[in-house]
Design a protein around this motif. Sequence first.
Motif, mmCIF file in Angstrom:
data_model
loop_
_atom_site.group_PDB
_atom_site.id
_atom_site.type_symbol
_atom_site.label_atom_id
_atom_site.label_comp_id
_atom_site.label_asym_id
_atom_site.label_seq_id
_atom_site.Cartn_x
_atom_site.Cartn_y
_atom_site.Cartn_z
ATOM 1 N N LEU A 33 -75.670 15.014 -12.082
ATOM 2 C CA LEU A 33 -76.450 15.522 -13.210
ATOM 3 C C LEU A 33 -77.863 14.954 -13.196
ATOM 4 O O LEU A 33 -78.837 15.676 -13.465
ATOM 5 C CB LEU A 33 -75.753 15.178 -14.531
ATOM 6 C CG LEU A 33 -74.437 15.908 -14.801
ATOM 7 C CD1 LEU A 33 -73.778 15.379 -16.062
ATOM 8 C CD2 LEU A 33 -74.675 17.414 -14.919
ATOM 9 N N LEU A 34 -78.007 13.677 -12.870
ATOM 10 C CA LEU A 34 -79.338 13.067 -12.792
ATOM 11 C C LEU A 34 -80.170 13.709 -11.689
ATOM 12 O O LEU A 34 -81.373 13.983 -11.873
ATOM 13 C CB LEU A 34 -79.215 11.556 -12.553
ATOM 14 C CG LEU A 34 -78.673 10.732 -13.716
ATOM 15 C CD1 LEU A 34 -78.492 9.276 -13.305
ATOM 16 C CD2 LEU A 34 -79.592 10.825 -14.925
ATOM 17 N N ASP A 35 -79.529 13.978 -10.552
ATOM 18 C CA ASP A 35 -80.238 14.642 -9.456
ATOM 19 C C ASP A 35 -80.637 16.066 -9.848
ATOM 20 O O ASP A 35 -81.728 16.545 -9.497
ATOM 21 C CB ASP A 35 -79.366 14.668 -8.199
ATOM 22 C CG ASP A 35 -79.209 13.298 -7.579
ATOM 23 O OD1 ASP A 35 -80.047 12.416 -7.869
ATOM 24 O OD2 ASP A 35 -78.250 13.099 -6.807
ATOM 25 N N GLN A 36 -79.780 16.749 -10.589
ATOM 26 C CA GLN A 36 -80.100 18.105 -11.037
ATOM 27 C C GLN A 36 -81.272 18.093 -12.012
ATOM 28 O O GLN A 36 -82.173 18.946 -11.931
ATOM 29 C CB GLN A 36 -78.877 18.745 -11.695
ATOM 30 C CG GLN A 36 -77.774 19.104 -10.711
ATOM 31 C CD GLN A 36 -76.548 19.658 -11.410
ATOM 32 O OE1 GLN A 36 -76.555 19.871 -12.605
ATOM 33 N NE2 GLN A 36 -75.480 19.873 -10.647
ATOM 34 N N VAL A 37 -81.281 17.128 -12.929
ATOM 35 C CA VAL A 37 -82.394 17.017 -13.879
ATOM 36 C C VAL A 37 -83.690 16.714 -13.135
ATOM 37 O O VAL A 37 -84.749 17.281 -13.447
ATOM 38 C CB VAL A 37 -82.089 15.918 -14.923
ATOM 39 C CG1 VAL A 37 -83.330 15.625 -15.770
ATOM 40 C CG2 VAL A 37 -80.936 16.346 -15.816
ATOM 41 N N GLU A 38 -83.621 15.840 -12.141
ATOM 42 C CA GLU A 38 -84.819 15.527 -11.348
ATOM 43 C C GLU A 38 -85.325 16.753 -10.598
ATOM 44 O O GLU A 38 -86.525 17.014 -10.532
ATOM 45 C CB GLU A 38 -84.490 14.407 -10.350
ATOM 46 C CG GLU A 38 -85.692 13.971 -9.519
ATOM 47 C CD GLU A 38 -85.337 12.897 -8.517
ATOM 48 O OE1 GLU A 38 -86.226 12.471 -7.762
ATOM 49 O OE2 GLU A 38 -84.151 12.477 -8.492
ATOM 50 N N GLN A 39 -84.378 17.551 -10.066
ATOM 51 C CA GLN A 39 -84.779 18.756 -9.352
ATOM 52 C C GLN A 39 -85.373 19.792 -10.310
ATOM 53 O O GLN A 39 -86.332 20.491 -9.962
ATOM 54 C CB GLN A 39 -83.581 19.351 -8.608
ATOM 55 C CG GLN A 39 -83.923 20.514 -7.689
ATOM 56 C CD GLN A 39 -84.868 20.121 -6.569
ATOM 57 O OE1 GLN A 39 -84.873 18.958 -6.144
ATOM 58 N NE2 GLN A 39 -85.666 21.053 -6.092
ATOM 59 N N ILE A 40 -84.817 19.882 -11.523
ATOM 60 C CA ILE A 40 -85.380 20.796 -12.522
ATOM 61 C C ILE A 40 -86.810 20.394 -12.859
ATOM 62 O O ILE A 40 -87.702 21.244 -12.982
ATOM 63 C CB ILE A 40 -84.500 20.800 -13.790
ATOM 64 C CG1 ILE A 40 -83.170 21.504 -13.494
ATOM 65 C CG2 ILE A 40 -85.209 21.495 -14.946
ATOM 66 C CD1 ILE A 40 -82.178 21.415 -14.625
ATOM 67 N N THR A 41 -87.045 19.092 -12.995
ATOM 68 C CA THR A 41 -88.401 18.607 -13.273
ATOM 69 C C THR A 41 -89.354 18.971 -12.149
ATOM 70 O O THR A 41 -90.494 19.410 -12.389
ATOM 71 C CB THR A 41 -88.388 17.079 -13.476
ATOM 72 O OG1 THR A 41 -87.471 16.744 -14.528
ATOM 73 C CG2 THR A 41 -89.772 16.569 -13.837
ATOM 74 N N LYS A 42 -88.894 18.828 -10.908
ATOM 75 C CA LYS A 42 -89.735 19.198 -9.769
ATOM 76 C C LYS A 42 -90.030 20.693 -9.758
ATOM 77 O O LYS A 42 -91.157 21.117 -9.464
ATOM 78 C CB LYS A 42 -89.055 18.788 -8.458
ATOM 79 C CG LYS A 42 -88.987 17.287 -8.232
ATOM 80 C CD LYS A 42 -88.295 16.968 -6.920
ATOM 81 C CE LYS A 42 -88.216 15.476 -6.684
ATOM 82 N NZ LYS A 42 -87.525 15.142 -5.405
#
Length: 216
Positions: free
Chosen positions: A152-161
């Motif tokens: 989930l943290l990686d997904q949130v980071e990717q969404i931010t990117k």
Amino acid sequence: MRDQFISLALLLCALHSACGLYFHISETERKCFIEEVPDETTVIVNYKVELYDPRSNGFMPSSPGIGMHVEVRDSDDKIVLSRVYSSQGRISFTSHTPGEHVICMYSNSTAWFSGAQLRVHLDIQVGEHAIDYANVAQKEKLTELQLRIRQLLDQVEQITKEQNYQRYREERFRHTSESTNSRVLWWSLAQTVVLVCMGFWQMRHLKSFFEAKKLV
């Protein structure tokens, strides 16, 4: 709130998607793909090459001598990666500039083998979808809950990117539009000035002509 949740769910589905396909090329043909990638994003390309066998009228695993030359260029047309791989492999690179990355592939065959048809299976994975979480869990000894939180943290980071990349595209498009509008304005003003000057010159020329003919 409900619309925001639906939008977030659709975006997560998009981030989970990967580009899996196959295509046919001759051994002297070059094939390129364009992938829009945010900055500091990992891209993994899995591929497998098969050679057409006329006896079985199908595609078989290619011979060891046939490999693939892979070249990756970023949005500034700088070479990110360029090397020869085997007939089956996994390629990984990290983007340092946002924008379109061009991935080109062609075989390293000599003239002896040229003309045969190849089938290339290609799978492009971008962002958190390129992470092997089973390997991460094994290396870092994560529980199922910890692994899910990590995902989930990686997904949130990717969404931010992705959001930053969309803002970057919007800003670049706005600058292009403003530049185009400015050029159109100056071009229109230049045309107006030229027309006024030509009209003034024609009036003086006609006046001089009529005066010479003693009509005025």
